[in-house]
Design a protein around this motif. Structure first.
Motif, PDB file in Angstrom:
ATOM      1  N   GLU A  42       2.411   1.702  -3.276  1.00 40.31           N
ATOM      2  CA  GLU A  42       1.445   2.738  -4.334  1.00 40.31           C
ATOM      3  C   GLU A  42       1.402   3.929  -4.009  1.00 40.31           C
ATOM      4  OE1 GLU A  42      -3.376   2.399  -4.996  1.00 40.31           O
ATOM      5  OE2 GLU A  42      -2.475   0.938  -3.665  1.00 40.31           O
TER       6      GLU A  42
ATOM      7  N   ASN B 191       4.388   5.941  -5.317  1.00 37.19           N
ATOM      8  CA  ASN B 191       4.392   6.072  -6.543  1.00 37.19           C
ATOM      9  C   ASN B 191       3.129   7.111  -7.221  1.00 37.19           C
ATOM     10  OD1 ASN B 191       6.271   4.207  -7.162  1.00 37.19           O
ATOM     11  ND2 ASN B 191       4.816   2.484  -7.468  1.00 37.19           N
ATOM     12  N   ARG B 192       2.122   7.219  -6.452  1.00 36.70           N
ATOM     13  CA  ARG B 192       1.168   8.215  -6.769  1.00 36.70           C
ATOM     14  C   ARG B 192       1.766   9.682  -6.448  1.00 36.70           C
ATOM     15  NH1 ARG B 192      -4.205   6.360  -3.959  1.00 36.70           N
ATOM     16  NH2 ARG B 192      -4.914   8.701  -4.363  1.00 36.70           N
TER      17      ARG B 192
ATOM     18  N   TYR C  36       0.805  -1.149  -0.065  1.00 40.80           N
ATOM     19  CA  TYR C  36      -0.051  -0.161  -0.030  1.00 40.80           C
ATOM     20  C   TYR C  36       0.626   1.213   0.027  1.00 40.80           C
ATOM     21  CZ  TYR C  36      -3.785   3.094   1.387  1.00 40.80           C
ATOM     22  OH  TYR C  36      -4.881   4.175   1.451  1.00 40.80           O
TER      23      TYR C  36
END
Length: 249
Positions: free
Chosen positions: A107, A110-111, A104
């Motif tokens: 992710e 990366n966002r 999580y």
């Protein structure tokens, strides 16, 4: 039979929405009102409210000091909240939880990088469309920083925080709240989506900060008539036995 216990995050006392629901404009008044409800719940029902020590306790203390709260607020924190360090070595958490958390976090990082890249491209594009007189290079640079880069960076910071920090555990006090609640089989009181999300993962009960005062008020509505007002001199005595808690189904 379960003993009714709560573990408080700092937001349990400082949440703006909670103050608005209770009708208090001042943060210090709101903190006092919540702590008074906790005191009544402790004296009448033996309900225990814990705060992880020193992490969350230090946050609460510093929050009250920075906002000009008087010593009474700190005294109420010290009196009615049970300070306890979470047992980080004995509380077990499955490896699957950490696996999901790492995935999580990757992710979300990366966002966050994507938001940063968009901001950089926007800044570069805006700069290309501006005139650049060579004899006014210094003024041009200052204008770019003021008119273009400054505004874009401001938007970038807000978007980056939203993309990266919202919904994650981003501080040691957050983790302490969850570990202590798991250790005590207690409910967590907070106004933090990250704590709420991971409380669900850990099987810990969660109560939103703005609901907690109404919950305590609901308990107090059902006091026997002869207990509505504590007897003089007995307000600081625990009538529920050595444990200081009563059992709830």
């Amino acid at each position: 039979m379960l003993k009714q216990r709560f573990v408080l995050d700092t937001t349990a006392l400082t949440d703006l929405q909670t103050r608005e629901v209770m009708g208090y404009a001042s943060l210090c008044e709101g903190m006092k009102a919540i702590l008074d409800l906790i005191a009544d719940a402790r004296l009448h029902f033996g309900i225990s409210c814990y705060v992880p020590y020193p992490s969350v306790y230090k946050e609460m203390y510093e929050f009250a000091s920075r906002n000009g709260c008087d010593r009474e607020v700190v005294a109420k924190i010290d009196t009615w909240l049970v300070k306890k360090s979470p047992d980080r070595y004995r509380v077990s958490v499955t490896s699957q939880i950490f696996h999901e958390y790492v995935a999580y976090m990757r992710e979300r990082i990366n966002r966050g990088m994507g938001v940063a890249e968009d901001a950089i491209w926007e800044a570069a594009t805006e700069c290309l469309f501006m005139e650049n007189p060579q004899n006014k290079k210094k003024e041009y640079k200052e204008e770019v920083e003021r008119e273009v880069i400054g505004g874009i960076i401001g938007k970038f910071r807000n978007k980056y925080r939203a993309a990266l920090r919202y919904g994650i555990l981003d501080s040691a006090p957050d983790i302490d709240v969850l570990i202590l609640a798991k250790e005590l089989d207690a409910a967590v009181i907070a106004s933090d989506y990250g704590i709420e999300k991971w409380a669900e993962q850990l099987g810990v009960r969660f109560v939103p900060a703005n609901v907690f005062p109404m919950m305590i008020q609901e308990y107090l509505k059902h006091l026997p008539e002869n207990e509505n007002e504590p007897e003089s001199g007995n307000r600081d005595k625990n009538k529920e036995g050595p444990s200081g808690e009563i059992e709830f189904i």
